[in-house]
Design a protein around this motif. Sequence first.
Motif, PDB file in Angstrom:
ATOM      1  N   PHE A   1       0.844  -1.192   0.000  1.00 31.56           N
ATOM      2  CA  PHE A   1       0.000   0.000   0.000  1.00 31.56           C
ATOM      3  C   PHE A   1       0.877   1.240   0.000  1.00 31.56           C
ATOM      4  O   PHE A   1       1.919   1.272   0.653  1.00 31.56           O
ATOM      5  N   GLU A   2       0.446   2.256  -0.743  1.00 35.50           N
ATOM      6  CA  GLU A   2       1.043   3.583  -0.646  1.00 35.50           C
ATOM      7  C   GLU A   2       0.189   4.349   0.351  1.00 35.50           C
ATOM      8  O   GLU A   2      -1.034   4.407   0.203  1.00 35.50           O
ATOM      9  N   VAL A   3       0.822   4.917   1.346  1.00 39.02           N
ATOM     10  CA  VAL A   3       0.126   5.619   2.424  1.00 39.02           C
ATOM     11  C   VAL A   3       0.604   7.060   2.422  1.00 39.02           C
ATOM     12  O   VAL A   3       1.799   7.317   2.450  1.00 39.02           O
TER      13      VAL A   3
ATOM     14  N   TRP B   1      -3.906   0.619  -2.664  1.00 41.73           N
ATOM     15  CA  TRP B   1      -3.483  -0.781  -2.716  1.00 41.73           C
ATOM     16  C   TRP B   1      -2.685  -1.016  -3.999  1.00 41.73           C
ATOM     17  O   TRP B   1      -3.220  -1.393  -5.028  1.00 41.73           O
ATOM     18  N   SER B   2      -1.379  -0.806  -3.940  1.00 43.65           N
ATOM     19  CA  SER B   2      -0.508  -0.889  -5.117  1.00 43.65           C
ATOM     20  C   SER B   2      -0.413  -2.287  -5.706  1.00 43.65           C
ATOM     21  O   SER B   2      -0.288  -2.441  -6.919  1.00 43.65           O
ATOM     22  N   SER B   3      -0.450  -3.305  -4.867  1.00 45.32           N
ATOM     23  CA  SER B   3      -0.305  -4.680  -5.344  1.00 45.32           C
ATOM     24  C   SER B   3      -1.662  -5.348  -5.605  1.00 45.32           C
ATOM     25  O   SER B   3      -1.707  -6.508  -6.006  1.00 45.32           O
ATOM     26  N   GLY B   4      -2.726  -4.623  -5.412  1.00 42.90           N
ATOM     27  CA  GLY B   4      -4.067  -5.190  -5.579  1.00 42.90           C
ATOM     28  C   GLY B   4      -4.455  -5.355  -7.037  1.00 42.90           C
ATOM     29  O   GLY B   4      -3.804  -4.827  -7.939  1.00 42.90           O
ATOM     30  N   PRO B   5      -5.547  -6.073  -7.284  1.00 43.50           N
ATOM     31  CA  PRO B   5      -5.975  -6.362  -8.647  1.00 43.50           C
ATOM     32  C   PRO B   5      -6.663  -5.189  -9.353  1.00 43.50           C
ATOM     33  O   PRO B   5      -6.842  -5.228 -10.566  1.00 43.50           O
ATOM     34  N   ASN B   6      -7.030  -4.153  -8.619  1.00 41.23           N
ATOM     35  CA  ASN B   6      -7.753  -3.013  -9.199  1.00 41.23           C
ATOM     36  C   ASN B   6      -6.910  -1.746  -9.036  1.00 41.23           C
ATOM     37  O   ASN B   6      -6.800  -1.227  -7.929  1.00 41.23           O
ATOM     38  N   PRO B   7      -6.305  -1.253 -10.121  1.00 45.75           N
ATOM     39  CA  PRO B   7      -5.437  -0.068 -10.035  1.00 45.75           C
ATOM     40  C   PRO B   7      -6.123   1.117  -9.358  1.00 45.75           C
ATOM     41  O   PRO B   7      -7.275   1.423  -9.656  1.00 45.75           O
TER      42      PRO B   7
ATOM     43  N   ASP C   1     -13.396  -9.116  -0.927  1.00 47.14           N
ATOM     44  CA  ASP C   1     -13.897 -10.336  -1.580  1.00 47.14           C
ATOM     45  C   ASP C   1     -12.783 -10.843  -2.494  1.00 47.14           C
ATOM     46  O   ASP C   1     -12.394 -10.152  -3.442  1.00 47.14           O
ATOM     47  N   PRO C   2     -12.232 -12.038  -2.245  1.00 46.76           N
ATOM     48  CA  PRO C   2     -11.127 -12.546  -3.049  1.00 46.76           C
ATOM     49  C   PRO C   2     -11.481 -12.691  -4.538  1.00 46.76           C
ATOM     50  O   PRO C   2     -10.612 -12.589  -5.394  1.00 46.76           O
ATOM     51  N   ALA C   3     -12.734 -12.897  -4.837  1.00 46.54           N
ATOM     52  CA  ALA C   3     -13.148 -13.095  -6.241  1.00 46.54           C
ATOM     53  C   ALA C   3     -13.101 -11.776  -7.036  1.00 46.54           C
ATOM     54  O   ALA C   3     -12.829 -11.795  -8.228  1.00 46.54           O
ATOM     55  N   THR C   4     -13.359 -10.654  -6.365  1.00 48.30           N
ATOM     56  CA  THR C   4     -13.417  -9.377  -7.074  1.00 48.30           C
ATOM     57  C   THR C   4     -12.251  -8.452  -6.742  1.00 48.30           C
ATOM     58  O   THR C   4     -11.965  -7.529  -7.501  1.00 48.30           O
ATOM     59  N   GLY C   5     -11.625  -8.657  -5.597  1.00 52.40           N
ATOM     60  CA  GLY C   5     -10.579  -7.743  -5.152  1.00 52.40           C
ATOM     61  C   GLY C   5     -11.135  -6.425  -4.654  1.00 52.40           C
ATOM     62  O   GLY C   5     -10.412  -5.452  -4.491  1.00 52.40           O
ATOM     63  N   CYS C   6     -12.436  -6.378  -4.407  1.00 51.74           N
ATOM     64  CA  CYS C   6     -13.120  -5.185  -3.899  1.00 51.74           C
ATOM     65  C   CYS C   6     -13.808  -5.531  -2.581  1.00 51.74           C
ATOM     66  O   CYS C   6     -13.927  -6.700  -2.221  1.00 51.74           O
TER      67      CYS C   6
END
Length: 99
Positions: free
Chosen positions: A41-43, A55-61, A90-95
Amino acid sequence: MRDHYPEDAAIDAAAEPGVYTVPDTSATAPALTLDVEGEVFEVRADGRRGTEYVWSSGPNPGYGFGLSPTPDMSLEEHRENVRNFLAEIDPATGCLREG
């Protein structure tokens, strides 16, 4: 609005519920990179006495969250905020999970 805020609270009459524009703080507030349980994460300060977590490493930019007020929050408190956020994903959506 007065039903939800103290009498001495400053209220912005032009405020719209649900509308939030992230201020550009890139020139004034360098980001802290935080690794929590393998997620990055960038904080950074959001310019409103709060904190923006991206969330830099997350699935949704660009996905993340914000909290306010957060003055003088410790590094461990920031990590706990991120853990709480990740617990609601939710692991399926990343949201965030729906209701």
